[in-house]
Scaffold this motif. Sequence first.
Motif, short mmCIF file in Angstrom:
data_model
loop_
_atom_site.label_atom_id
_atom_site.label_comp_id
_atom_site.label_asym_id
_atom_site.label_seq_id
_atom_site.Cartn_x
_atom_site.Cartn_y
_atom_site.Cartn_z
N MET A 51 -14.84 86.11 -115.48
CA MET A 51 -15.69 85.53 -114.45
C MET A 51 -17.16 85.78 -114.76
SD MET A 51 -15.42 83.76 -111.63
CE MET A 51 -13.87 84.10 -110.77
N GLU A 52 -17.51 87.00 -115.13
CA GLU A 52 -18.91 87.32 -115.43
C GLU A 52 -19.42 86.50 -116.62
OE1 GLU A 52 -19.23 91.98 -113.91
OE2 GLU A 52 -18.84 91.54 -116.02
N ARG A 53 -18.67 86.48 -117.69
CA ARG A 53 -19.10 85.77 -118.89
C ARG A 53 -19.20 84.26 -118.65
NH1 ARG A 53 -15.38 87.81 -123.79
NH2 ARG A 53 -16.80 86.40 -124.92
N SER A 54 -18.26 83.73 -117.88
CA SER A 54 -18.23 82.29 -117.62
C SER A 54 -19.38 81.85 -116.72
CB SER A 54 -16.89 81.90 -117.01
OG SER A 54 -15.81 82.21 -117.86
N LEU A 55 -19.61 82.61 -115.66
CA LEU A 55 -20.68 82.23 -114.74
C LEU A 55 -22.06 82.36 -115.39
CD1 LEU A 55 -19.39 83.78 -111.38
CD2 LEU A 55 -19.41 81.37 -112.05
N ILE A 56 -22.23 83.37 -116.22
CA ILE A 56 -23.49 83.49 -116.95
C ILE A 56 -23.65 82.30 -117.90
CG2 ILE A 56 -24.66 84.82 -118.75
CD1 ILE A 56 -23.55 87.35 -117.42
N TYR A 57 -22.60 81.94 -118.59
CA TYR A 57 -22.64 80.78 -119.49
C TYR A 57 -23.00 79.50 -118.75
CZ TYR A 57 -20.68 76.88 -122.19
OH TYR A 57 -20.48 75.68 -122.82
N GLN B 233 -20.56 80.46 -102.33
CA GLN B 233 -20.42 79.11 -102.89
C GLN B 233 -19.62 79.19 -104.18
OE1 GLN B 233 -24.50 77.73 -103.23
NE2 GLN B 233 -24.31 76.61 -101.30
N PRO B 234 -18.30 79.22 -104.07
CA PRO B 234 -17.46 79.43 -105.26
C PRO B 234 -17.63 78.34 -106.30
CG PRO B 234 -16.21 79.77 -103.24
CD PRO B 234 -17.51 79.17 -102.83
N ARG B 235 -17.87 78.75 -107.55
CA ARG B 235 -17.97 77.82 -108.66
C ARG B 235 -16.72 77.81 -109.52
NH1 ARG B 235 -22.74 76.25 -110.94
NH2 ARG B 235 -21.32 75.22 -112.43
N LEU B 236 -16.08 78.98 -109.59
CA LEU B 236 -14.90 79.08 -110.44
C LEU B 236 -13.78 79.83 -109.73
CD1 LEU B 236 -16.47 80.16 -113.89
CD2 LEU B 236 -15.83 77.84 -113.16
#
Length: 624
Positions: free
Chosen positions: A597-603, A560-563
Amino acid sequence: MTDPTPPSPRDPAESPTRVVPDTAALERNNRRALSVGRVAMVLVTIALLALLGRVYQLQQHPSPRIAAMIDTQISTRDLDARRGSLVDRRQRVLATTRVAHRLFIDPDIVEDPNTFSETVGYTLGYDPAWIEQQLFKRRGSRYIVIDKQMPEETYELYQQTPELLELRGLSSHPILVRDYPQAQLAGQLVGFIGHEGKGLDGLERAYDDRLAPDPGQHAFVYDRGRNRLWLANQNYKLQADGKPIRLSIDLNLQAIAEEELEATVTKFEGESGQLIIMDPRTGEVLALANYPFFNPADFRDEKGRFREDAKLAQRNRSVTDVFEPGSIVKPLVWAASIEGGYATASEMIDTTDDGMWKPQRGPLLKDSSYGPGKGHGEITYEEVLVQSSNIGMAVVAERMGMDALHKILDSYGFGKVTGSELPGEIKGMFRPVSKWSWTDLTRMPMGHGIAVTPLQVTRAFCALANDGVLVNPTIEARADDTEDERRTNITARVLSPRVAENVREVLARVVTEGTGRRARSDLYDLFGKTGTAELPDLKNGGYHDNLYSSSFIAGAPVDQPRLVVGCFVHKTTKRIVDGQYTHYGGVVSGPAVKRVMERSLIYLGVPTKEDTEVTTDTVADRSR
């Protein structure tokens, strides 16, 4: 004493005669008075009407001489209004208008220029010699600006110093100034305004009509001594501030993007770079970074001219500059060829053992690794994408033909502006099929012979993440994240949901075992594609021997792509550092995309793989 003599009786003939009034005369006098009164009333009425007519004529159609006199008695002033603010999706300010203060001198009432300049200069930190020079150089002027925009600490010091407040000839007045509190953060995107308050670049220019205030106006009537008498109400107009605009940008994500982009360009000694974060479902641009950075609050020299470094950084290259995308185009063509029935994922494709292949027409084609025994040999069409085989893509392109391939690339929006409304956006370079050669047929699927902007290709990749639906990128935040709101932004369906899901699964293998391995994340499952393209030599023709654009685009999570994140670094060179080439897209941009990607999805609060596994195990335990 004798009694007084009694009065003799009055003779009736001597008694006064009674006067009978002349009625006719009285009536004549009354009529005469009434006529005179009527005439007087008529004359007064005529005089009043003439006076009113004269007043109307003087007000509406005065003679030039009278008009000049009226102008000296009425002074009209604008009522300042504030330009609308630009805020991010969480209402954090990127550009706003605030009140500042301007310091000025009226030399005509300065009593002692020498003492004056020293008092002002030494107290507020200005050069006394310069102030004194201005006083004598511009003698006769009633308004000499000492500081166009006083720093807040200087203005506070001025207000707290009684000696300055009482000093004749020195004063200040409020002004409206445009402020960019985030400095270089999203600088090229925000843009700036000119001295007249008009937007000249970036979103300040794109949204100028909506941000611009509607200034008011009032007028005062003055006497001969220039003393105000009253406010001329007929000239009064209430001012209205400009409307704020909420952007899709998230300043936290923008800061992450700029930090990682700067580190990547610097490490690999590139000249410039762009990094874009998009929500593939809505088309919202969540971050749009350009390096070198541009600060709209600090780009002029002491004479008000553009600094040379600012000129180079000013452009929003995410939409104004193009490059050959290279292999990041391959998954787009690969998916469309599956959709069109030109190949199947499990079909075997001969990419040759030596990595060299001669098309039916056109020059010899080589894979990235070629030579005796260095080719991929016979592999599945899925493996063609995982290994990024140029030959495998060209073999299927020959089956498709020029018309079909052109239609596919056109459907992704290449050769057209994206509709982002960003100033300076260009449509790229995508020639009509009538001007294609046979070489183009086998080179276009590998990203050569076509030039795109970073935003164009990131948007196209969003279709893979959005179940095959192509959306318009938008820099303005959507009012509601609803299904109806999303539908309004749909451009077209370019792939079926089944094929889009299939290509995501294959691109996940690119990250885990193919050319994008350096983007592999322990937190999220990414799907992505690398791109390494030689830069064209615009002066001598052909391509540079050692200048590249190094790219990587990825989406996450796979299911389920978010970004979708795209990173593009330009003018990298082929060097060996720590045992690896420093020009490949997977080496240069892959790690940057992974970290962003990691930092953004965690945020954003998206569960990691570990969180998802724990949740799944908990649900399974409860169902037992």
